[in-house]
Design an enzyme around this catalytic site. Structure first.
Site, PDB file in Angstrom:
ATOM      1  CG  ASP A   1      46.886 -12.355  61.192  1.00 37.11           C
ATOM      2  OD1 ASP A   1      46.770 -11.820  60.289  1.00 37.11           O
ATOM      3  OD2 ASP A   1      46.182 -13.051  61.887  1.00 37.11           O
TER       4      ASP A   1
ATOM      5  CG  ASP B   1      42.845  -4.817  58.924  1.00 38.15           C
ATOM      6  OD1 ASP B   1      42.297  -4.184  58.127  1.00 38.15           O
ATOM      7  OD2 ASP B   1      42.275  -5.940  59.487  1.00 38.15           O
TER       8      ASP B   1
ATOM      9  CG  HIS C   1      38.786 -13.255  59.840  1.00 36.33           C
ATOM     10  ND1 HIS C   1      38.625 -11.960  59.427  1.00 36.33           N
ATOM     11  CD2 HIS C   1      40.069 -13.638  59.774  1.00 36.33           C
ATOM     12  CE1 HIS C   1      39.739 -11.692  58.879  1.00 36.33           C
ATOM     13  NE2 HIS C   1      40.629 -12.377  58.970  1.00 36.33           N
TER      14      HIS C   1
ATOM     15  N   GLY D   1      40.814 -15.429  56.267  1.00 33.88           N
ATOM     16  CA  GLY D   1      39.630 -16.171  56.578  1.00 33.88           C
ATOM     17  C   GLY D   1      39.490 -17.349  55.720  1.00 33.88           C
TER      18      GLY D   1
ATOM     19  CB  SER E   1      39.686 -22.041  58.530  1.00 35.11           C
ATOM     20  OG  SER E   1      40.842 -21.728  59.216  1.00 35.11           O
TER      21      SER E   1
END
Ligand code: G3H
Ligand code: 13P
Ligand code: ZN
Length: 332
Positions: free
Chosen positions: A94, A116, A190, A235, A237
Site C-alpha cells: 500500500d 504512489d 485517509h 480512504g 473507511s
C-alpha cells in the site's frame, strides 16, 4: 527472489476483471498484527470472498517486512485449514513510495504493489510508475498507480487539501504507464477525520456530522474515458459511529470523527471501482472492543483476554463490509 505463486497468492488481474464485470468491489484491508490477519482470513473464508491484504510502509516498519510476508503465506494456509480449498488472497504493498520499496516487495513475494506518485508532477508520476510496471510485469505482479491527491495522511506523505483526479489525464496516464489499476481522488480521504465540521452538515435528530457526497460525476467521466479499467478508492473507511461512541464512552477522545457513508461506497462498488481500501475502521473496531473490555474487566492483563473480543469485533466489521457494502461475498 521468492515468487508469490509459490506462496499460493494471486495477483489482482482476474479478480479485478470479474469485479468490474460483476458490479462489486474487492475488499483491501490493511494489516499490521496477527489478530487483524486472522480476522481478515476468517471473514473472507466465511463469506467466500476474494481479499486483498495490504501492507503499508508503516506496517513494514512496525511488524517487520519478513514477518508480514510470512504472515500472508500463513494466511493462505490458514484459509485452507478453515475449509477454503482455493483461497484468492493478494498480498499488496500500500502506498509504495519508491521503485526500491516496490522492487523489494516484488522480490520477496508480494503479488501486487502500489506505486504512489500522486504527489509528483504528472510527468514524474508517469516516469516512476512506468519504471515499477516494467519491473513488476516481468514477474506477473500487478501495479496500482494513483492520479489526484487525497486529503489526509498517506503514509508519510500528508496533504492538507485534496485535488480531484482530472478525467482528461487518465487515458494518457494509463497508456503511458501500463498500470493495471488506478487509484483516484473523488472526495475520500485517509484516517478517521475525513471532513471538517465546516465541510459537513449536521443531522438535526442525532447531532452527528453528515459528510458531503463523493464526486460521482468525476468517477463517471473517468469510466467513460477508460471503459472497464479497474478503479481504486483509498480512504474508504466509514468510521462507524457506534464504534466511535463506544470508544468515547469508555475513556477515548475522538470528537467529530467522520467517514464515508456506506451507501456512497455501495454505489461506487457497483461501478468500475473494484478495490476499496479500509484501514481506519479496523483500528476503530479493535480499539472500541479493547476499551470496553478494560472498562468492564479492569483486572484483566493477559493480552488474549482483550485481543479475543478485539479480533471478533474486527471480523464482524470485515464481514459486514464484504456482504453489505462491497458485495464480494460468494465470488470465489
Ligand atoms: O493509507 C494509509 C493506510 O491507512 C496505512 O496507514 O501508514 O499508518 O500504516 P499507516
Ligand atoms: P482509511 O483511512 O479510510 O481506512 O483508508 C485506508 C487506505 O486508503 C489505505 O491505503
Ligand atoms: Zn490509501
Amino acid at each position: 527472489m521468492v515468487s508469490y505463486k509459490e506462496l499460493g497468492l494471486v495477483n489482482t488481474k482476474e479478480m479485478f476483471a470479474k469485479a468490474v464485470k460483476g458490479g462489486y468491489a474487492i475488499p483491501a484491508f490493511n494489516f499490521n498484527t496477527m489478530e487483524q490477519m486472522q480476522a481478515i482470513v476468517q471473514a473472507a473464508v466465511e463469506t467466500k470472498s476474494p481479499v486483498i491484504m495490504q501492507v503499508s510502509k508503516g506496517a513494514r516498519k512496525y511488524a517487520n517486512p519478513t514477518i508480514l510476508r510470512y504472515m500472508a503465506q500463513g494466511a493462505v494456509e490458514y484459509a485452507k485449514e478453515l475449509g477454503c480449498a482455493n483461497p484468492q488472497i493478494v498480498l499488496h504493498l500500500d502506498h509504495g513510495d519508491s521503485f526500491e520499496t516496490c522492487k523489494s516487495c516484488i522480490d520477496s513475494g508480494f503479488s501486487s504493489v502500489m506505486i504512489d506518485g500522486s504527489h509528483f508532477s504528472f510527468e514524474e508520476n508517469i516516469k516512476l510508475t512506468k519504471e515499477v510496471v516494467d519491473y513488476a510485469h516481468q514477474y506477473d505482479v500487478t501495479v496500482e498507480a494513483e492520479l489526484g491527491v487525497l486529503a489526509g495522511v498517506e503514509d508519510e506523505v500528508s496533504a492538507a487539501e485534496s485535488h480531484y483526479t482530472k478525467p482528461e489525464e487518465v487515458i494518457e496516464f494509463a497508456t503511458k504507464t501500463g498500470c493495471d489499476s488506478l487509484a483516484i481522488s473523488i472526495g475520500t480521504s485517509h484516517g478517521a477525520y475525513k471532513f471538517t465540521r465546516e465541510q459537513c452538515t449536521v443531522d438535526p435528530e442525532t447531532g452527528k456530522l453528515v459528510p458531503p457526497p463523493l464526486a460521482f460525476d468525476i468517477l463517471e467521466a473517468i469510466e467513460q474515458k477508460l471503459p472497464g479499467f479497474p478503479i481504486v478508492l483509498h480512504g474508504s473507511s466509514s468510521v462507524p459511529q457506534d464504534e466511535v461512541d463506544t470508544i468515547n464512552k469508555f475513556g477515548g477522545q475522538l470528537p467529530d470523527a467522520v467517514g464515508i457513508p456506506e451507501s456512497q461506497l455501495r454505489k461506487a462498488a457497483k461501478s468500475a471501482v473494484c478495490k476499496i481500501n479500509i484501514d481506519s475502521d479496523s483500528r476503530l473496531a479493535m480499539t472500541a472492543a479493547i476499551r470496553k473490555h478494560f472498562a468492564e474487566k479492569p483486572g484483566d492483563f493477559d493480552p488474549r483476554q482483550y485481543l479475543t473480543p478485539a479480533r471478533e469485533n474486527m471480523k464482524k466489521m470485515y464481514i459486514h463490509k464484504i456482504i453489505e457494502v462491497l458485495g464480494s461475498n460468494d465470488k470465489l
